[in-house]
Design a protein around this motif. Sequence first.
Motif, short mmCIF file in Angstrom:
data_model
loop_
_atom_site.label_atom_id
_atom_site.label_comp_id
_atom_site.label_asym_id
_atom_site.label_seq_id
_atom_site.Cartn_x
_atom_site.Cartn_y
_atom_site.Cartn_z
N GLU A 204 -5.56 -5.07 10.42
CA GLU A 204 -4.54 -4.05 10.66
C GLU A 204 -4.84 -3.32 11.97
O GLU A 204 -5.64 -2.37 11.98
N GLU B 267 -6.96 4.66 7.78
CA GLU B 267 -6.76 6.10 7.50
C GLU B 267 -7.98 6.68 6.79
O GLU B 267 -8.34 7.84 6.99
N ASN C 292 0.86 -1.19 0.00
CA ASN C 292 0.00 0.00 0.00
C ASN C 292 0.91 1.24 0.00
O ASN C 292 1.49 1.58 1.03
N LEU D 53 -0.24 -6.83 4.35
CA LEU D 53 -0.51 -5.55 3.68
C LEU D 53 0.55 -4.61 4.24
O LEU D 53 0.56 -4.30 5.42
N VAL D 54 1.46 -4.22 3.36
CA VAL D 54 2.67 -3.53 3.80
C VAL D 54 2.59 -2.06 3.42
O VAL D 54 2.31 -1.73 2.26
N GLY D 55 2.85 -1.16 4.35
CA GLY D 55 2.87 0.26 4.05
C GLY D 55 4.30 0.74 3.85
O GLY D 55 4.90 0.54 2.78
N GLY D 56 4.86 1.34 4.88
CA GLY D 56 6.19 1.96 4.79
C GLY D 56 7.25 1.11 4.10
O GLY D 56 7.99 1.60 3.25
N ALA E 278 -0.69 -0.29 15.32
CA ALA E 278 0.54 -0.84 14.74
C ALA E 278 0.87 -0.21 13.38
O ALA E 278 1.92 -0.49 12.81
N ILE E 279 -0.04 0.64 12.88
CA ILE E 279 0.17 1.18 11.52
C ILE E 279 1.09 2.39 11.56
O ILE E 279 0.79 3.39 12.20
N GLY E 280 2.21 2.25 10.88
CA GLY E 280 3.15 3.37 10.75
C GLY E 280 3.81 3.77 12.06
O GLY E 280 4.44 4.82 12.16
N GLY F 47 0.55 -3.70 9.53
CA GLY F 47 0.93 -2.85 10.66
C GLY F 47 2.39 -3.05 10.97
O GLY F 47 2.76 -4.01 11.64
N SER F 48 3.21 -2.14 10.39
CA SER F 48 4.67 -2.17 10.61
C SER F 48 5.32 -3.51 10.24
O SER F 48 6.24 -3.97 10.91
N HIS G 203 -9.52 1.20 4.69
CA HIS G 203 -8.27 1.34 5.44
C HIS G 203 -8.52 2.27 6.63
O HIS G 203 -9.31 3.21 6.53
N LYS H 170 0.13 4.26 -0.21
CA LYS H 170 -0.51 5.44 0.40
C LYS H 170 -0.28 6.67 -0.49
O LYS H 170 -0.24 6.53 -1.71
P1 PGA Z 1 2.70 0.31 7.75
O1 PGA Z 1 1.27 0.48 7.06
O2 PGA Z 1 3.29 -0.97 7.19
O3 PGA Z 1 3.47 1.53 7.36
O4 PGA Z 1 2.47 0.21 9.22
C1 PGA Z 1 0.42 -0.61 6.82
C2 PGA Z 1 -0.88 -0.12 6.23
O5 PGA Z 1 -1.35 0.95 6.64
O6 PGA Z 1 -1.46 -0.77 5.34
#
Ligand code: PGA
Length: 253
Positions: free
Chosen positions: A168, A98, A9, A233-236, A172-174, A213-214, A96, A11
Amino acid sequence: MRTKTIAGNWKMFKNFQQTEDLINGLKKALDFTDKSVKVIVCPPFTSLALAGSLLKETPVALGAQNMYFEDEGAFTGEISPGMLKSVGCEYVILGHSERRLYFHETNESVNTKAKKALASGLIPIVCVGETLEEREKNITDLIVSTQVRGCLKEISAADVERIIIAYEPVWAIGTGKTATPQQAEEVHLLIRKLVGQLYSWATAEKVVIQYGGSVKPENAKELLSQPNIDGALVGGACLKADSFASIIKSATA
Ligand code: PGA
């Protein structure tokens, strides 16, 4: 047998040029001969067409981060499922945290969008998860069950088998704080059992449940080795080709 599925993701990151660089980096870093892991990238709307054309001839699938639930019309600023399909999207992230927090999305609106996505031939990645406050109040199970029930309302068993649920935890997100593999597994099992109750165990066993989540290269393997964690589901960590490729590698058998 559920296929391990890793989605990135992006973002609101990466302009046109940066998209080209990241996709080209991924094409170098990924091992396309390994078919055991499904990989999805979800760039912002403005980069979907470019990413789609660069990923042609690769097994990497394209996803969007949101969509509207109408086919077309006077909805300034919105994007329809058909528009997403026309640039090659197969998946769409819905609900999501956010979007729930900043754009007031609810289980009801996520449910409407999920039904529309399925009817349009897109696979929704439906996000659920509790806040820190909810976890501390010991109401994680109630919150997540309510979200799953609400988001899946009136969706048939055949469609539920195709969707992806992403657990998620909002805390734990970001944040760099990951749920422990045991904490995540507990909620994944709860989600699977709930899908089993709402549909059947045969359906529940087919649903891919991702953790988000991280997730990073250092913690991916342990998370992904839990019996009910079917992907991430990977963000950063998806914003750099090497770290995303390394997470994907951790998912290989
Ligand atoms: P993150 O985000 O890996 O940066 O914690 C995950 C997400 O919001 O999907």
